[in-house]
Scaffold this motif. Structure first.
Motif, PDB file in Angstrom:
ATOM      1  N   ARG A   1       0.835  -1.205   0.000  1.00  0.00           N
ATOM      2  CA  ARG A   1       0.000   0.000   0.000  1.00  0.00           C
ATOM      3  C   ARG A   1       0.869   1.254   0.000  1.00  0.00           C
ATOM      4  O   ARG A   1       0.636   2.206  -0.760  1.00  0.00           O
ATOM      5  N   ASN A   2       1.897   1.256   0.842  1.00  0.00           N
ATOM      6  CA  ASN A   2       2.754   2.437   0.949  1.00  0.00           C
ATOM      7  C   ASN A   2       3.482   2.729  -0.365  1.00  0.00           C
ATOM      8  O   ASN A   2       3.617   3.894  -0.764  1.00  0.00           O
ATOM      9  N   LEU A   3       3.950   1.672  -1.045  1.00  0.00           N
ATOM     10  CA  LEU A   3       4.661   1.903  -2.303  1.00  0.00           C
ATOM     11  C   LEU A   3       3.708   2.407  -3.382  1.00  0.00           C
ATOM     12  O   LEU A   3       4.077   3.294  -4.179  1.00  0.00           O
ATOM     13  N   HIS A   4       2.494   1.878  -3.419  1.00  0.00           N
ATOM     14  CA  HIS A   4       1.490   2.443  -4.329  1.00  0.00           C
ATOM     15  C   HIS A   4       1.324   3.940  -4.063  1.00  0.00           C
ATOM     16  O   HIS A   4       1.293   4.756  -4.994  1.00  0.00           O
ATOM     17  N   GLN A   5       1.195   4.298  -2.799  1.00  0.00           N
ATOM     18  CA  GLN A   5       1.000   5.705  -2.437  1.00  0.00           C
ATOM     19  C   GLN A   5       2.215   6.549  -2.814  1.00  0.00           C
ATOM     20  O   GLN A   5       2.065   7.691  -3.265  1.00  0.00           O
ATOM     21  N   GLU A   6       3.419   5.998  -2.644  1.00  0.00           N
ATOM     22  CA  GLU A   6       4.639   6.719  -3.032  1.00  0.00           C
ATOM     23  C   GLU A   6       4.626   7.040  -4.522  1.00  0.00           C
ATOM     24  O   GLU A   6       4.958   8.161  -4.936  1.00  0.00           O
ATOM     25  N   PHE A   7       4.257   6.052  -5.335  1.00  0.00           N
ATOM     26  CA  PHE A   7       4.260   6.255  -6.779  1.00  0.00           C
ATOM     27  C   PHE A   7       3.197   7.273  -7.205  1.00  0.00           C
ATOM     28  O   PHE A   7       3.440   8.103  -8.087  1.00  0.00           O
ATOM     29  N   VAL A   8       2.028   7.226  -6.604  1.00  0.00           N
ATOM     30  CA  VAL A   8       0.991   8.210  -6.922  1.00  0.00           C
ATOM     31  C   VAL A   8       1.429   9.604  -6.467  1.00  0.00           C
ATOM     32  O   VAL A   8       1.262  10.599  -7.176  1.00  0.00           O
TER      33      VAL A   8
ATOM     34  N   GLU B   1       7.180  15.607 -14.073  1.00  0.00           N
ATOM     35  CA  GLU B   1       7.583  17.011 -14.218  1.00  0.00           C
ATOM     36  C   GLU B   1       8.014  17.323 -15.646  1.00  0.00           C
ATOM     37  O   GLU B   1       7.810  18.443 -16.130  1.00  0.00           O
ATOM     38  N   ALA B   2       8.584  16.334 -16.341  1.00  0.00           N
ATOM     39  CA  ALA B   2       8.954  16.537 -17.744  1.00  0.00           C
ATOM     40  C   ALA B   2       7.732  16.760 -18.626  1.00  0.00           C
ATOM     41  O   ALA B   2       7.831  17.356 -19.703  1.00  0.00           O
ATOM     42  N   LEU B   3       6.589  16.287 -18.155  1.00  0.00           N
ATOM     43  CA  LEU B   3       5.326  16.506 -18.872  1.00  0.00           C
ATOM     44  C   LEU B   3       4.661  17.813 -18.464  1.00  0.00           C
ATOM     45  O   LEU B   3       3.535  18.100 -18.888  1.00  0.00           O
ATOM     46  N   GLY B   4       5.342  18.592 -17.621  1.00  0.00           N
ATOM     47  CA  GLY B   4       4.804  19.883 -17.183  1.00  0.00           C
ATOM     48  C   GLY B   4       3.858  19.794 -16.008  1.00  0.00           C
ATOM     49  O   GLY B   4       3.129  20.739 -15.720  1.00  0.00           O
TER      50      GLY B   4
ATOM     51  N   PRO C   1       3.176  16.986  -9.491  1.00  0.00           N
ATOM     52  CA  PRO C   1       2.587  16.033  -8.543  1.00  0.00           C
ATOM     53  C   PRO C   1       2.866  16.479  -7.118  1.00  0.00           C
ATOM     54  O   PRO C   1       3.701  17.368  -6.890  1.00  0.00           O
ATOM     55  N   PRO C   2       2.188  15.892  -6.139  1.00  0.00           N
ATOM     56  CA  PRO C   2       2.404  16.319  -4.748  1.00  0.00           C
ATOM     57  C   PRO C   2       3.867  16.328  -4.321  1.00  0.00           C
ATOM     58  O   PRO C   2       4.300  17.214  -3.577  1.00  0.00           O
ATOM     59  N   SER C   3       4.659  15.367  -4.811  1.00  0.00           N
ATOM     60  CA  SER C   3       6.059  15.308  -4.383  1.00  0.00           C
ATOM     61  C   SER C   3       6.900  16.434  -4.970  1.00  0.00           C
ATOM     62  O   SER C   3       8.039  16.650  -4.539  1.00  0.00           O
TER      63      SER C   3
END
Length: 354
Positions: free
Chosen positions: A50-57, A308-311, A314-316
Motif C-alpha cells: 500500500r505504501n509503495l502504491h502511495q509513493e508512486f501516486v 515534471e517533464a510533462l509539465g 505532482p504532490p512530491s
C-alpha cells in the motif's frame, strides 16, 4: 472510481504515466527474494505494498498497478504457496483498488509471461489459458479499470494473454507489451513493430514495449512500433544505462568493478540519472507515445522526473530540489562566512606544480 477511464484519457490527449518496478524495489528493500521473484510481500506485508502504491501516486503515477506480476499459479507452485493463489491475487487487487479510489487514479490488473510457454504445445497452451483466466476474472471482480499483460518475448503467448483478456475481461481495456529483445524480433522471428501491429489488430487497446533495456537502446525500437501502429502505444523501459554491445538485457550486463554479472543485485552501477529520465520522457512525447513509465529498477524520484517533464506538479514536486536555499548559495550576513569558506574548499583544484 476515476472520473475518466484509460481510453477517454488517451482520446483527450492525456499522456498516461504508469509507475511499475515493484519486483526490484521490494527485492532491494529486503521483502522479495531474487530468483523466483514472487510477490510474497503482498500477503506477508500488505501495508508495505500500500505504501509503495502511495509513493508512486505521490510522485505522479496515473496508474496503481496491482502487484500480481509473477503472482500466477506456476510461480506460487514453485515456492510451495499455490494454495494461497487466490488470496495473493485478491489481496493485491484490493490494495491497489483502495489506493486508486483514495487518489482518483486508475487501477490496473496484471498478467505476465508465465515462463512455461512452449510453441505448438496444446497442453502448455491450455495451462497458460487457465492461469490467465483466473487472474483476469479476479481482476474483473475486484473492479480493475483495465488489465496489463506484459513482458512477453513470444508473440504467441502475448496473443494468448490478449485473447484471454478479450474473453474473460468483461470488456476492460488492455495494455499489452513485449520485451525489447536483442534481435529486435520475437522468438518466432517477427519484428517487434510488426508484433505490436498484430496485437493492435487483434484488439489490444494499447501496445508497446516494457523492461529489460534502458532509454538509450529502447527509443529506436519504440519508433518502429510507432511507425507500425495506428493506435496508442506504450513504452516502459528500465532506468538503466547500457549499450547493446553490453549484452542483450540487464540480465547479461557485467559489473565493471567486479567483472561479474550485475543481475540481480548489482545493477545500481548502471542506474540512469533523473536528468536522463526527463530527457527520455521528452523524447517519448516527440515520438508519440501515449502510455509511459518505467519498469524494473523504477523508484519514486524517477516517476516524479517523468511527471515534471510533462509539465505536471505532482504532490512530491513540493520537495523537488531548490538549491537557492542551500547554504552555499546564501550571501546574507549570517551565512557569508560559511558560504565563502565552503566555496574555497569545494572549488576547482588548481593544477599541480609538482
Amino acid at each position: 472510481m476515476p472520473s475518466k477511464g484509460l481510453i477517454a484519457r488517451i482520446k483527450d490527449g492525456d499522456k498516461i504515466v504508469a509507475a511499475e518496478g515493484y519486483v526490484f524495489e521490494f527485492e532491494s528493500r529486503g521483502y522479495l527474494k531474487a530468483g523466483a521473484f514472487v510477490p510474497e510481500v503482498v500477503v506477508d506485508h500488505p501495508n508495505l505494498v500500500r505504501n509503495l502504491h502511495q509513493e508512486f501516486v505521490h510522485a505522479g503515477s496515473d496508474v496503481v498497478e496491482a502487484f500480481t506480476y509473477y503472482g500466477h499459479r506456476e510461480k506460487l507452485r514453485l515456492i510451495g504457496r499455490e494454495a494461497e493463489l487466490e488470496q495473493f491475487n485478491r489481496s493485491a487487487l484490493q490494495i491497489a483498488r483502495q489506493v486508486a479510489d483514495e487518489t482518483g487514479t486508475l487501477m490496473a490488473g496484471n498478467i505476465c509471461n508465465t515462463t512455461i510457454f512452449k510453441p505448438n504445445d496444446r497442453a502448455a497452451e491450455q495451462k497458460i489459458r487457465d492461469m490467465f483466466k483466473e487472474q483476469i476474472q479476479w481482476a474483473v471482480e475486484e473492479k480493475a479499470d483495465f488489465i496489463i499483460a506484459e513482458t512477453f518475448s513470444d508473440l504467441e503467448e502475448a496473443m494468448i494473454a490478449l485473447q484471454s483478456i478479450l474473453q474473460h475481461g468483461n470488456g476492460l481495456p488492455s495494455v499489452v507489451t513485449m520485451i525489447p529483445t536483442s534481435t529486435r524480433k520475437t522468438t518466432e522471428g517477427v519484428s517487434l513493430g510488426a508484433a505490436c501491429q498484430r496485437l493492435e489488430e487483434a484488439g489490444a487497446t494499447v501496445v508497446g514495449l516494457n523492461c529489460y533495456e534502458g532509454p538509450d537502446t529502447i527509443l529506436p525500437v519504440i519508433k518502429d512500433v510507432r511507425a507500425a501502429c495506428k493506435g496508442p502505444i506504450a513504452c516502459l523501459p528500465s532506468p538503466y544505462r547500457a549499450k547493446l554491445e553490453d549484452g542483450p538485457s540487464f540480465m547479461d550486463w557485467i559489473n565493471p568493478i567486479t567483472g561479474k554479472k550485475a543481475f540481480p543485485g548489482d545493477l545500481d552501477c548502471f542506474r540512469c540519472s533523473r536528468s536522463q529520465i526527463r530527457l527520455m520522457t521528452e523524447e517519448l512525447v516527440k515520438i508519440g507515445v501515449d502510455y509511459m513509465g518505467l519498469c524494473c529498477g523504477n523508484q519514486a524520484h524517477y516517476t516524479r522526473a517523468m511527471s515534471e517533464a510533462l509539465g505536471r506538479r505532482p504532490p512530491s514536486s513540493r520537495y523537488s530540489p531548490d538549491m537557492s536555499q542551500h547554504f552555499s548559495n546564501l550571501t546574507d550576513d549570517d551565512h557569508r562566512w560559511t558560504q565563502s569558506t565552503f566555496s574555497k574548499v569545494t572549488g576547482k583544484l588548481q593544477p599541480s606544480t609538482d
